[in-house]
Each structure stands twice: as structure tokens, then as C-alpha cells.
Write an enzyme that holds these catalytic residues in place. Sequence first.
Site, PDB file in Angstrom:
ATOM      1  N   ALA A   3       0.692   3.523   7.332  1.00 24.71           N
ATOM      2  CA  ALA A   3       0.636   4.753   7.767  1.00 24.71           C
ATOM      3  C   ALA A   3      -0.720   5.680   8.136  1.00 24.71           C
ATOM      4  O   ALA A   3      -0.919   6.768   8.303  1.00 24.71           O
ATOM      5  CB  ALA A   3       1.383   5.520   6.505  1.00 24.71           C
ATOM      6  N   ASN A  12       0.969  -1.217  -0.111  1.00 23.22           N
ATOM      7  CA  ASN A  12      -0.063   0.101   0.058  1.00 23.22           C
ATOM      8  C   ASN A  12       0.898   1.155  -0.112  1.00 23.22           C
ATOM      9  O   ASN A  12       0.857   1.889  -1.052  1.00 23.22           O
ATOM     10  CB  ASN A  12      -1.040  -0.078   1.191  1.00 23.22           C
ATOM     11  CG  ASN A  12      -2.110   1.211   1.318  1.00 23.22           C
ATOM     12  OD1 ASN A  12      -1.947   2.006   0.206  1.00 23.22           O
ATOM     13  ND2 ASN A  12      -3.135   0.779   1.895  1.00 23.22           N
ATOM     14  N   ASP A  13       1.376   1.513   0.995  1.00 19.03           N
ATOM     15  CA  ASP A  13       2.269   2.868   1.246  1.00 19.03           C
ATOM     16  C   ASP A  13       3.425   3.024   0.278  1.00 19.03           C
ATOM     17  O   ASP A  13       3.723   4.118  -0.256  1.00 19.03           O
ATOM     18  CB  ASP A  13       2.854   2.879   2.570  1.00 19.03           C
ATOM     19  CG  ASP A  13       1.572   3.186   3.578  1.00 19.03           C
ATOM     20  OD1 ASP A  13       0.639   3.531   3.513  1.00 19.03           O
ATOM     21  OD2 ASP A  13       1.807   2.835   4.869  1.00 19.03           O
ATOM     22  N   VAL A  14       4.106   1.748  -0.083  1.00 16.34           N
ATOM     23  CA  VAL A  14       5.095   1.751  -1.094  1.00 16.34           C
ATOM     24  C   VAL A  14       4.734   2.273  -2.408  1.00 16.34           C
ATOM     25  O   VAL A  14       5.508   2.359  -3.384  1.00 16.34           O
ATOM     26  CB  VAL A  14       5.816   0.463  -0.822  1.00 16.34           C
ATOM     27  CG1 VAL A  14       6.498   0.184   0.304  1.00 16.34           C
ATOM     28  CG2 VAL A  14       5.081  -0.532  -1.497  1.00 16.34           C
ATOM     29  N   VAL A  15       3.386   2.218  -2.912  1.00 20.46           N
ATOM     30  CA  VAL A  15       3.014   2.727  -4.190  1.00 20.46           C
ATOM     31  C   VAL A  15       1.834   3.726  -3.859  1.00 20.46           C
ATOM     32  O   VAL A  15       1.272   4.046  -4.906  1.00 20.46           O
ATOM     33  CB  VAL A  15       2.268   1.466  -4.735  1.00 20.46           C
ATOM     34  CG1 VAL A  15       3.265   0.339  -5.140  1.00 20.46           C
ATOM     35  CG2 VAL A  15       1.180   1.033  -4.203  1.00 20.46           C
TER      36      VAL A  15
END
Lengths: 120, 483
Positions: free
Chosen positions: B444, B403-406
Site C-alpha cells: 500500500a 506488512n500491511d496486514v499488521v
Amino acid sequence: MDFQISISGFVAIYIFMLAAFAGWVIIGHVPAILHTPLMSGSNFVHGIVVVGGIYALLNASTVQEQVIGFVAVLFGAGNAAGGYAVTDRMLAMFRTSGHPAGHDAHGKSGSVKSIHAKKH
Amino acid sequence: MLTLIPQLGIGAVDLAAAFLFLYGLHRMSSPVTAPSGIFVAGIGMAVAVLASFLYAFDVGAAARPNLPVNLGLAVVALLLGGGVAWWGGRKVAMTAMPQMVAIYNGMGGGAAGAIAAVELFGNKAQGATALVMTLLGALIGAVSFSGSLIAWAKLDGVINKPVRVKGQQVFNGLVLLLTVVVGAYIVVASADSAALILAMPTWIYLFFAFALALGILMTLPIGGADMPVVISIFNAFTGLAVGIEGYVLQNPALMIAGMVVGAAGMLLTLLMAKAMNRSVSNVIFTNFGDVVAHKQGKIKGELKPTQPGDAGIAMRYAASVIIVPGYGLAVSQGQGKLYEFVKLLQMGGVSVKFAVHPVAGRMPGQMDVLLAEAGVPYDMIFQLEDINDQFATTDVALVIGANDVVNPAARTDKSSAIYGMPILNADHAKQVFVIKRGEGKGYAGIVNELFYADNCNMVYGDAQTVLIKMSEAVRGLGLPAVA
């Protein structure tokens, strides 16, 4: 001749400095893909603490020291053996497309070894 | 004279062991030579452990009567600790690797702390320098021990929420201060034994109690996705503790091995923190995830769910696919099914690559290991900086449990908690499919605008189940394989 090792003051700091530098440089070359095995591998290396544990246990003169020394060796041995087992298992899994040997659950497949044979 | 040969033997073997560790780690810099690297280091360890029994020839007079018992205890401890850990390491699922490494690391820290305890209780560390070093090693080792246990509990799901209270950092600071004060008192009191308020062992117990509490308190507030940094730090801590106790025991092999690992762990820690665009202290001391309660701009578009089969078929007709694996893949143990699906695509002539973010998963490089376990050749796996430009020319990006890494907010939204974090440009692909359990937010706590983008479809469900359905759909097409 005296083989007793004695490290004090600046000599200790020199050893620490050189070792830290060596660790930094060596690990800096490891590609990101190997970061997990690298971490468990370095985890294995600090398992050398078991040697210190054995020293402490052999020199224990009270029951209290014996108990704590036993724990030190127990934990140190666990650190070393466990670290080796998982690192070895993980590294045996990495293979290239050129060697698509079937997945082997025990991680001891011949594919990695055959890569060695080719490159060396 | 009797002690000369053992001293020579231990000295020579430890020297060899130190070299083998360095050489072994050096060989770990390539997947090709790495298996032999750990083997080389393993030989170093084996001979060092065997040689350490030569210490039996060199024990002090006080411990001599205990020697037979102590030797027996040492062998039992070695076999028991080594055997159980070996068995555990062989058995553990690859997805559980982070908690396993945390446990082994905690053991190392505990061992270093225990050695320090023997030295302290036995009053063996003579002189202020030796005493300070012993206490320092004890502190770092004990923190690493209890902290690693908490990290294990978090990774294993025993503790599944960060525990945070107001004023925690101040309280932790106080505990650290108390530990240091007690340590300083021990040093001062040993120099002048008349000044004792309580008996010395009481102070030593207090010191260890505070140090262990500190490790627990430090780790409790840190959330799951920050674990790559935490594990790296504790790995470095244990290394440092081992190196310092090596100095106390006058054993250069411990000093070198410990310090090499300490430096290596620090480097990894910095790399992980950099991959999140946060400082190490920010990871340790900031209650990440809580602070993001700020207003977020209205997100345009809507979530567009699609069926696994439809997504699978769309990928089968694409020319190129990049797969972004995340922690969700590990949770569902879907790596094997993923590679089955990928092989189906490849048989159909689709070009498939994997893109791995440095902090995907719960420890550095965890995704690489999972893919390797499934049998994915490592030349199909690309790191962020090597593949990020290729998303723009790729037909489909398949995001699995990440999720957060994209999240494009990292590029654009200055108020976002992840602003500045390097992300994988999955949103640049012509079509994006996201496999996700539900509509929840990422670690996050930030809404991911990628999911609402026009070119993105959501496939809800457990990653493994979804991938099986995708494979079935592609097989159901009955298309001929491309040679």
C-alpha cells in the site's frame, strides 16, 4: 418417449437460480483455511466446459469450426486435469497434530486416509 | 430411434455428474473430508467426459462426413491438454500455486469462449435469445481468458509493475461499449441479413478482439497484492461463462456446474474484498498504491535492527509465540525452514501458533497451503478472528514478510489507504520481531509504524536464510528438550 433435453425461458432461470443458491450455501461453509483448495476445486468443476467443447468439436462441419473446437477441448481438458491435479495435491497436505506422519513430497501420504478411516 | 439411447445416456450421466460436483464441493467444507470431496467430483468429471462421446451418434448431417476426423481430434485434444496440465499441476511448486490456478482458470474461460465462437461462426445459435446468451458467454469467457493470462504474468513476475495510464477507466469503458455495440449489431444483423455492412465473420472477429482486449486492459492496472480478489473474480467469470454456454448447448450439467462456481467465486470475491475493507469495484477500478501520496504523520521511534540469532534465542526463552506469515515467506520458499524452527521451539516447551490474515499472499488461503506443505498441522493455524485477542497475552509475535496486514495505521489513521482493514494485532504482543528483506514500504506504500514501535525489532534478510540462522542459534544453546 423423448429424452431430448430442452431448456428455455423460465426453466433456465430456475436452474441458474437454484444452482447459484446451492453454490453460495455450500461454499459459505468452507473454512478460510481451505480457501485455496476450494478455489482450485471450483476451478476444476468449471472444467466441465470440456464436455461442451467435445460437443462443439464433434459437430464441427468446417475447418474453422474444427480448429476452434479443438482449442475448446484442449483448454477445457487442461482446465479440468490441471485443476484436479493441484487440488488433490494440496488437500493431501492438510493434516492434524494427531497425525504427524512425515511429510511426503508426493502428497499421497497415508495420514489423510487414516483420518478418514477414523471418522467414518 | 438411433439417437434415443445416446440422449438417455448423456442425460443420465450428466445428471449424476451434476450431483457429484455438488456433493464433492460439499465435502470440501472440512479438511478431513475434503480429499474425498475432490475425488468424488473427479469421478463426476470422468464419466461426463466419457459420456460426451455419445454425442457422436447425434451429430447433424453437415458434420457427419467429418466425424471420424473430429473424434480423433477430440481424443488428441483431451490427451494433450489434459496431459500437459496434469503434468504441470503435479510439478508446480506450492509457492507458484496462484499463477497455476490463474492459468487453468484462463483455459476454462478460453474454452467457453471457443465454444461460443464455434456456435457463432457455424451460425448454430438460432433466435435472438440464444444469440444474446452465446455472445454474453463469449464476452465473459474471453475477458476471463485474457485477464487470467495477465494475472498469470503478474503473479509469475513476467509483468512486475501495474501498468497505469491517465484516462484508463474511460478507455476501458469505451472498449466495453464497443464490444456491446458490435454484439448488438450481430444480433440485429442475423435477424435481418440484408443489413450487413461487413461480412458476418468479420463482426465476430471484431467482437472477440474487443472482448479479449477488455480483459487485458482491465487487469493490467491491478497490483500484485490485490490478486486474491482478481483471481476470485475471474474464477467466477469463467463459471458464469460456462453456465451460459451450457444454456446455449442445452446442457444442464454445464449450467449447474458453471453457476455453482460462479456463485462460489462471487462469494469468495466479496470475502476477500471485505478482508481488505474495500469494495470489489474499488479493487478493480482504483489505482491503489498510487493514491497514497498524502502526508503522513511523523512517526515516533526508530527502526531497531537485530541479529537473527538473538531473535531466535529470545523466542526459545519465551512461553508463547504467534507467527504471522506473509507473502515474503512464499517468495523466499521459507515454509519448510520455518516449521523446522517452530519444532525446535516446541521441543523447548514454547507454545507456538500461526495467525493467517485472509488476504496474506497472492490468493485466498495461500499461506494455509504453504504451511500445510511444510507439514504444519492445521490445528496450529488460526484465522484472524480466532486469534486476534491472544496477541495481548503472547510473549513474541514473529512477523515474516508481511506488512500491511499488521499495520496499526489501519486502526487509527483515517487518512490511510488501508484505514478500516481488519489487521492482525501483532503490535499487542510483548515483543515483536519482523523478518523483512529491507526497509521498503508495503504494497500500500504506507510506512508501518509497528516497525518503529518500542517493542519491535527488525531482522533484515531473506526469510529462509534468517530462519536457518535462527534455528542454528537455538540448537547452539544445547538446551535439553522438554518432553
